[in-house]
Design an enzyme around this catalytic site. Structure first.
Site, PDB file in Angstrom:
ATOM      1  N   ASN A  10       0.865  -1.183   0.000  1.00 42.09           N
ATOM      2  CA  ASN A  10       0.000   0.000   0.000  1.00 42.09           C
ATOM      3  C   ASN A  10       0.902   1.234   0.000  1.00 42.09           C
ATOM      4  OD1 ASN A  10      -1.824   2.041   0.543  1.00 42.09           O
ATOM      5  ND2 ASN A  10      -2.202   1.412   2.674  1.00 42.09           N
ATOM      6  N   LYS A  12       0.106   4.245  -0.130  1.00 44.75           N
ATOM      7  CA  LYS A  12      -0.560   5.404   0.492  1.00 44.75           C
ATOM      8  C   LYS A  12      -0.409   6.642  -0.398  1.00 44.75           C
ATOM      9  CE  LYS A  12       0.268   3.403   4.994  1.00 44.75           C
ATOM     10  NZ  LYS A  12       0.044   3.542   6.400  1.00 44.75           N
ATOM     11  N   HIS A 102      -9.545   0.733   4.996  1.00 39.53           N
ATOM     12  CA  HIS A 102      -8.264   0.970   5.686  1.00 39.53           C
ATOM     13  C   HIS A 102      -8.537   1.888   6.875  1.00 39.53           C
ATOM     14  CE1 HIS A 102      -4.181   2.251   6.529  1.00 39.53           C
ATOM     15  NE2 HIS A 102      -3.761   1.207   5.817  1.00 39.53           N
ATOM     16  N   GLU A 174      -5.317  -5.483  10.515  1.00 39.06           N
ATOM     17  CA  GLU A 174      -4.315  -4.444  10.762  1.00 39.06           C
ATOM     18  C   GLU A 174      -4.615  -3.724  12.080  1.00 39.06           C
ATOM     19  OE1 GLU A 174      -2.366  -3.119   6.849  1.00 39.06           O
ATOM     20  OE2 GLU A 174      -4.125  -1.878   7.155  1.00 39.06           O
ATOM     21  N   GLY A 180       2.346   1.863  10.795  1.00 44.80           N
ATOM     22  CA  GLY A 180       3.273   2.991  10.655  1.00 44.80           C
ATOM     23  C   GLY A 180       3.983   3.371  11.933  1.00 44.80           C
ATOM     24  N   SER A 220       3.405  -2.484  10.260  1.00 44.47           N
ATOM     25  CA  SER A 220       4.866  -2.444  10.411  1.00 44.47           C
ATOM     26  C   SER A 220       5.545  -3.749   9.994  1.00 44.47           C
ATOM     27  CB  SER A 220       5.239  -2.051  11.846  1.00 44.47           C
ATOM     28  OG  SER A 220       4.767  -0.746  12.120  1.00 44.47           O
ATOM     29  N   GLY A 241       2.804  -1.248   4.304  1.00 41.26           N
ATOM     30  CA  GLY A 241       2.787   0.174   3.989  1.00 41.26           C
ATOM     31  C   GLY A 241       4.194   0.687   3.719  1.00 41.26           C
ATOM     32  N   GLY A 242       4.808   1.255   4.748  1.00 46.18           N
ATOM     33  CA  GLY A 242       6.107   1.922   4.608  1.00 46.18           C
ATOM     34  C   GLY A 242       7.153   1.097   3.872  1.00 46.18           C
TER      35      GLY A 242
END
Ligand code: PEP
Length: 262
Positions: A10, A12, A102, A174, A180, A220, A241-242
């Site tokens: 993702n 974002k 989300h 999640e 994050g 994470s 994500g990140g």
């Protein structure tokens, strides 16, 4: 029953069109040496404005190893809904999956369980796959209501779907406090919650759907966490994500997931 793992990135609200196409190409390069049949389902989710550019990069490559998701889509087909983008439109741009519910959308944009259910129906009607997110806040976890909260999110999201539609869907567990933050949920606990979700799915849509549906962990996920996460019986993959924002770390996560599943 063996479920094909899914690793979804993702992105974002990051990256312009050229940067998105570059990242998509770099992800494919990371996976170049790997036989497609051995790979998990690899999905990347750029911003709306990059869907066309990423789809072009993926189709020009022709390797078929990476699929594309939209990060959201509206359930109405067209009309006076300023700022929204329909499922038809993201499908037209090449998306095969749509992330819905989300926690950032629930928290900042008022996405409700009812909207998520309408979106899931529309996505499945058009032959796409919803990636339905659920998860508890830290306050809910500390208050001991994690399971009941997630159960109600799942029941609402899947309301009115057929068993076949449920089986095709993907759920991402999640925990909000892990998104994050660098704080990953303990993998045994993530596996327990995901097992609980599978049980809720069984109650709604039967044993076959519960055995087929892929349920991912998100929060994470990093190259050094994925192997342990994927070693757990009910965790079928990850929503990242990140760590999906560089081809190197995302590629390492895909490869780490394969070590546990091949
Ligand atoms: C996410 O965006 O769904 C997510 C899990 O982010 P991160 O991996 O950065 O925690």
């Amino acid at each position: 029953m063996s479920r094909r793992p899914v690793i979804a990135g993702n992105w974002k609200m990051h990256k312009l069109q050229s940067e998105s196409a570059e990242l998509a190409n770099a992800v494919m390069k990371e996976l170049k040496e790997i036989d497609k049949a051995l790979l998990p389902e690899v999905v990347i989710a750029p911003v709306f404005t990059s869907l066309y550019a990423v789809n072009k990069a993926l189709t020009d490559c022709g390797c078929g190893k990476v699929k594309m998701a939209a990060q959201n889509a509206y359930f109405e087909t067209q009309g006076a809904f300023t700022g929204e983008v329909s499922v038809e439109m993201v499908k037209d741009a090449g998306a095969e999956y749509v992330i819905i519910g989300h926690s950032e959308r629930r928290q900042y944009f008022g996405e409700t369980d009812e909207m998520i259910n309408k979106k899931a129906k529309k996505i499945l009607d058009l032959g796409l796959i919803p990636i339905i997110c659920c998860g508890e806040s830290l306050e809910q976890r500390e208050a001991g209501v994690t399971d009941s909260h997630i159960e109600s999110q799942i029941k609402a999201a899947l309301n009115g779907l057929s068993a076949e539609e449920v089986a095709k869907s993907i759920i991402a567990y999640e925990p909000i406090w892990a998104i994050g933050t660098g704080k990953t949920c303990d993998s045994d606990e993530a596996n327990r919650v995901i097992g609980m979700i599978r049980n809720v799915v069984k109650g709604i849509a039967g044993a076959n759907a519960a055995d087929s549906i892929r349920i991912l962990y998100g929060g994470s996920v990093k190259p050094n966490t994925i192997e342990e996460q994927m070693s757990k019986s009910d965790i079928d993959g990850a929503l990242v994500g990140g760590a999906s924002l560089t081809a190197e770390s995302f590629g390492q996560i895909v490869k780490g997931a394969m070590k546990q599943t091949v």
